[in-house]
Design a protein around this motif. Structure first.
Motif, PDB file in Angstrom:
ATOM      1  N   LEU A 240      49.017  27.513  39.134  1.00 21.29           N
ATOM      2  CA  LEU A 240      47.751  28.076  38.668  1.00 21.29           C
ATOM      3  C   LEU A 240      47.313  29.234  39.564  1.00 21.29           C
ATOM      4  CD1 LEU A 240      45.369  28.079  36.747  1.00 21.29           C
ATOM      5  CD2 LEU A 240      44.314  26.256  38.108  1.00 21.29           C
ATOM      6  N   VAL A 241      47.500  29.087  40.866  1.00 23.00           N
ATOM      7  CA  VAL A 241      47.152  30.163  41.801  1.00 23.00           C
ATOM      8  C   VAL A 241      47.976  31.415  41.503  1.00 23.00           C
ATOM      9  CG1 VAL A 241      47.280  30.904  44.216  1.00 23.00           C
ATOM     10  CG2 VAL A 241      46.334  28.657  43.647  1.00 23.00           C
ATOM     11  N   ASP A 242      49.272  31.240  41.267  1.00 17.90           N
ATOM     12  CA  ASP A 242      50.139  32.381  40.968  1.00 17.90           C
ATOM     13  C   ASP A 242      49.742  33.048  39.651  1.00 17.90           C
ATOM     14  OD1 ASP A 242      51.531  31.928  43.277  1.00 17.90           O
ATOM     15  OD2 ASP A 242      53.225  30.916  42.313  1.00 17.90           O
ATOM     16  N   LEU A 243      49.351  32.223  38.681  1.00 17.16           N
ATOM     17  CA  LEU A 243      48.923  32.763  37.393  1.00 17.16           C
ATOM     18  C   LEU A 243      47.686  33.640  37.572  1.00 17.16           C
ATOM     19  CD1 LEU A 243      49.080  32.901  34.291  1.00 17.16           C
ATOM     20  CD2 LEU A 243      47.751  30.775  34.222  1.00 17.16           C
ATOM     21  N   LEU A 244      46.713  33.158  38.328  1.00  9.67           N
ATOM     22  CA  LEU A 244      45.503  33.936  38.575  1.00  9.67           C
ATOM     23  C   LEU A 244      45.810  35.189  39.397  1.00  9.67           C
ATOM     24  CD1 LEU A 244      42.844  31.155  39.336  1.00  9.67           C
ATOM     25  CD2 LEU A 244      43.268  32.366  37.186  1.00  9.67           C
ATOM     26  N   SER A 245      46.757  35.079  40.325  1.00  8.35           N
ATOM     27  CA  SER A 245      47.125  36.235  41.139  1.00  8.35           C
ATOM     28  C   SER A 245      47.710  37.348  40.285  1.00  8.35           C
ATOM     29  CB  SER A 245      48.140  35.823  42.216  1.00  8.35           C
ATOM     30  OG  SER A 245      47.568  34.908  43.127  1.00  8.35           O
ATOM     31  N   SER A 246      48.395  36.969  39.213  1.00  7.28           N
ATOM     32  CA  SER A 246      48.974  37.977  38.326  1.00  7.28           C
ATOM     33  C   SER A 246      47.902  38.744  37.569  1.00  7.28           C
ATOM     34  CB  SER A 246      49.932  37.314  37.327  1.00  7.28           C
ATOM     35  OG  SER A 246      49.228  36.529  36.370  1.00  7.28           O
ATOM     36  N   LEU A 247      46.675  38.218  37.560  1.00  2.00           N
ATOM     37  CA  LEU A 247      45.555  38.877  36.881  1.00  2.00           C
ATOM     38  C   LEU A 247      44.672  39.641  37.855  1.00  2.00           C
ATOM     39  CD1 LEU A 247      44.431  35.810  34.712  1.00  2.00           C
ATOM     40  CD2 LEU A 247      46.067  37.587  34.067  1.00  2.00           C
ATOM     41  N   ARG A 248      45.081  39.701  39.108  1.00  5.17           N
ATOM     42  CA  ARG A 248      44.239  40.270  40.162  1.00  5.17           C
ATOM     43  C   ARG A 248      43.839  41.708  39.845  1.00  5.17           C
ATOM     44  NH1 ARG A 248      43.820  38.321  45.037  1.00  5.17           N
ATOM     45  NH2 ARG A 248      45.827  37.232  44.842  1.00  5.17           N
ATOM     46  N   PRO A 249      42.548  42.026  39.918  1.00  8.04           N
ATOM     47  CA  PRO A 249      42.098  43.400  39.650  1.00  8.04           C
ATOM     48  C   PRO A 249      42.602  44.363  40.718  1.00  8.04           C
ATOM     49  CG  PRO A 249      40.272  41.837  39.570  1.00  8.04           C
ATOM     50  CD  PRO A 249      41.435  41.122  40.178  1.00  8.04           C
ATOM     51  N   SER A 250      42.665  45.618  40.372  1.00  8.72           N
ATOM     52  CA  SER A 250      43.048  46.633  41.354  1.00  8.72           C
ATOM     53  C   SER A 250      41.955  46.734  42.407  1.00  8.72           C
ATOM     54  CB  SER A 250      43.251  47.982  40.668  1.00  8.72           C
ATOM     55  OG  SER A 250      42.040  48.399  40.063  1.00  8.72           O
ATOM     56  N   PRO A 251      42.301  47.124  43.630  1.00 10.38           N
ATOM     57  CA  PRO A 251      41.309  47.162  44.722  1.00 10.38           C
ATOM     58  C   PRO A 251      40.307  48.291  44.599  1.00 10.38           C
ATOM     59  CG  PRO A 251      43.403  48.051  45.468  1.00 10.38           C
ATOM     60  CD  PRO A 251      43.642  47.497  44.079  1.00 10.38           C
ATOM     61  N   SER A 252      40.422  49.124  43.570  1.00  8.89           N
ATOM     62  CA  SER A 252      39.549  50.288  43.466  1.00  8.89           C
ATOM     63  C   SER A 252      38.092  49.926  43.257  1.00  8.89           C
ATOM     64  CB  SER A 252      40.005  51.194  42.310  1.00  8.89           C
ATOM     65  OG  SER A 252      39.965  50.483  41.081  1.00  8.89           O
ATOM     66  N   SER A 253      37.827  48.715  42.735  1.00  6.69           N
ATOM     67  CA  SER A 253      36.441  48.319  42.479  1.00  6.69           C
ATOM     68  C   SER A 253      36.038  47.164  43.380  1.00  6.69           C
ATOM     69  CB  SER A 253      36.258  47.934  41.013  1.00  6.69           C
ATOM     70  OG  SER A 253      36.413  49.047  40.179  1.00  6.69           O
ATOM     71  N   SER A 254      36.415  47.242  44.652  1.00  4.49           N
ATOM     72  CA  SER A 254      36.085  46.169  45.583  1.00  4.49           C
ATOM     73  C   SER A 254      34.634  46.230  46.038  1.00  4.49           C
ATOM     74  CB  SER A 254      37.007  46.240  46.808  1.00  4.49           C
ATOM     75  OG  SER A 254      36.892  47.507  47.420  1.00  4.49           O
ATOM     76  N   SER A 255      33.950  47.308  45.703  1.00  5.90           N
ATOM     77  CA  SER A 255      32.533  47.433  46.048  1.00  5.90           C
ATOM     78  C   SER A 255      31.755  47.896  44.836  1.00  5.90           C
ATOM     79  CB  SER A 255      32.357  48.437  47.192  1.00  5.90           C
ATOM     80  OG  SER A 255      32.857  49.702  46.799  1.00  5.90           O
ATOM     81  N   PRO A 256      30.448  47.619  44.785  1.00  7.28           N
ATOM     82  CA  PRO A 256      29.646  47.989  43.625  1.00  7.28           C
ATOM     83  C   PRO A 256      29.646  49.498  43.416  1.00  7.28           C
ATOM     84  CG  PRO A 256      28.451  46.496  45.068  1.00  7.28           C
ATOM     85  CD  PRO A 256      29.656  46.952  45.817  1.00  7.28           C
ATOM     86  N   PRO A 257      29.581  49.935  42.156  1.00  5.75           N
ATOM     87  CA  PRO A 257      29.534  51.372  41.888  1.00  5.75           C
ATOM     88  C   PRO A 257      28.228  51.983  42.412  1.00  5.75           C
ATOM     89  CG  PRO A 257      29.099  50.113  39.889  1.00  5.75           C
ATOM     90  CD  PRO A 257      29.520  49.137  40.934  1.00  5.75           C
ATOM     91  N   THR A 258      28.332  53.156  43.032  1.00  4.51           N
ATOM     92  CA  THR A 258      27.144  53.817  43.559  1.00  4.51           C
ATOM     93  C   THR A 258      26.747  55.025  42.729  1.00  4.51           C
ATOM     94  OG1 THR A 258      28.534  55.127  45.042  1.00  4.51           O
ATOM     95  CG2 THR A 258      27.616  53.073  45.909  1.00  4.51           C
TER      96      THR A 258
END
Length: 328
Positions: A188-206
């Motif tokens: 299950l962890v690996d399955l969720l990892s495959s859906l991991r978002p790109s790091p570009s939105s690691s912070s709120p949009p300003t």
């Protein structure tokens, strides 16, 4: 002599019982193979009008959705596939008409649906697929004011991913062997990892920007959806492993508050209810694969993961429209 005759009779009875058991197992195995060869674990998206077609083309016979199958549906309002509809059927004309009315109602709300194999694991499998689809929305490139919504999706992914990662410690605290369950947890962890978002939105949009999604982004999302669909349709693979782990999370959540959940145990399981034995109920009715899901399990799993589950129940009865508030 009488003793010998009795022994011979017992041997004959035992052989007869064994033969009958073998025949039963063979029949079950044959049925299971036939289902596996004709029904995928989860179908591709189908237009919602095909649900109504199931009943209008077979009104003189039992509907093909009468196997306890769960389906995931795509909401017309936001195209977020996080809803489930469960259907049972009746051969009576009035029941078929009610199925048609119910499916027409669903056609007004949803754009598409997926059929899930009715093998007793259908609710958990539908829940898993819908959860993954909803979380994978965070990989979709948003534009303009949708940047805020995209960030919310990514926060939700992080929350659920962190919860699942740490869940094995809580499961072990409830007396389960880590070595035995870790392969299911890892799946299950690996399955969720495959859906991991790109790091570009690691912070709120300003700032608010307006861009046009490219064909490459759309193709990437389509490829990701195809990969998810293929992964969750491998026989005896990720879907089964992750489904069983969801059963385990459901079980421990029920066991954490037995006094409360004992009141929700269905009347068909009255022996557990009267004995206030949630743990036995979980061992026999929740954790084993192939056991149907009751409302108490639906509640427990949703609470554990902190998600909202919306169920459209199509059972051949009269149409009853409940609270359709999308909040909460």
């Amino acid at each position: 002599n009488n003793n010998n005759n009795n022994n011979n009779n017992n041997d004959s009875n035992n052989k007869s019982d064994y033969s009958q058991d073998q025949q039963t197992l063979s029949q079950i195995e044959a049925i299971t193979k036939e289902i596996a060869s004709t029904q995928p674990l989860t179908s591709t998206l189908q237009p919602i009008h095909t649900l109504r077609h199931l009943y209008t083309t077979s009104s003189s016979s039992t509907s093909s959705n009468g196997d306890g199958t769960d389906v995931t549906t795509n909401d017309k309002s936001n195209d977020t596939p996080n809803n489930n509809a469960t259907g049972t059927t009746s051969s009576s004309t009035s029941s078929v008409n009610n199925f048609i009315k119910g499916s027409e109602y669903l056609c007004q709300k949803y754009t598409s649906w997926r059929r899930v194999r009715g093998d007793g694991n259908c609710y958990y499998r539908a829940f898993l697929y819908s959860l993954c689809e909803a979380l994978s929305s965070s990989t979709t490139t948003s534009t303009g004011d949708d940047d805020v919504e995209e960030y919310v999706y990514r926060e939700e992914y992080d929350r659920i991913n962190k919860l699942v990662l740490s869940s094995i410690d809580e499961v072990v605290q409830h007396g389960y062997d880590r070595f035995t369950i870790e392969i299911f947890h890892e799946e299950l962890v690996d399955l969720l990892s495959s859906l991991r978002p790109s790091p570009s939105s690691s912070s709120p949009p300003t700032t608010t920007t307006t861009t046009t999604p490219t064909t490459n982004n759309q193709n990437t999302n389509n490829n990701n959806n195809d990969k998810l669909h293929d992964t969750l349709n491998i026989e005896n693979g990720t879907s089964d492993y992750a489904t069983w782990y969801l059963r385990l999370l459901t079980s421990i959540h029920l066991q954490k508050d037995p006094t409360r959940f004992n009141n929700f145990i269905p009347s068909s399981s009255s022996s557990y209810h009267h004995n206030n034995d949630i743990r036995t109920f979980c061992k026999q009715e929740v954790e084993p694969m192939g056991k149907e899901c009751e409302m108490v399990q639906v509640l427990a799993l949703a609470e554990y993961l902190g998600v909202r589950v919306k169920i459209e129940y199509l059972d051949g009865g009269g149409l009853v429209v409940g609270d359709d508030d999308d909040g909460g």
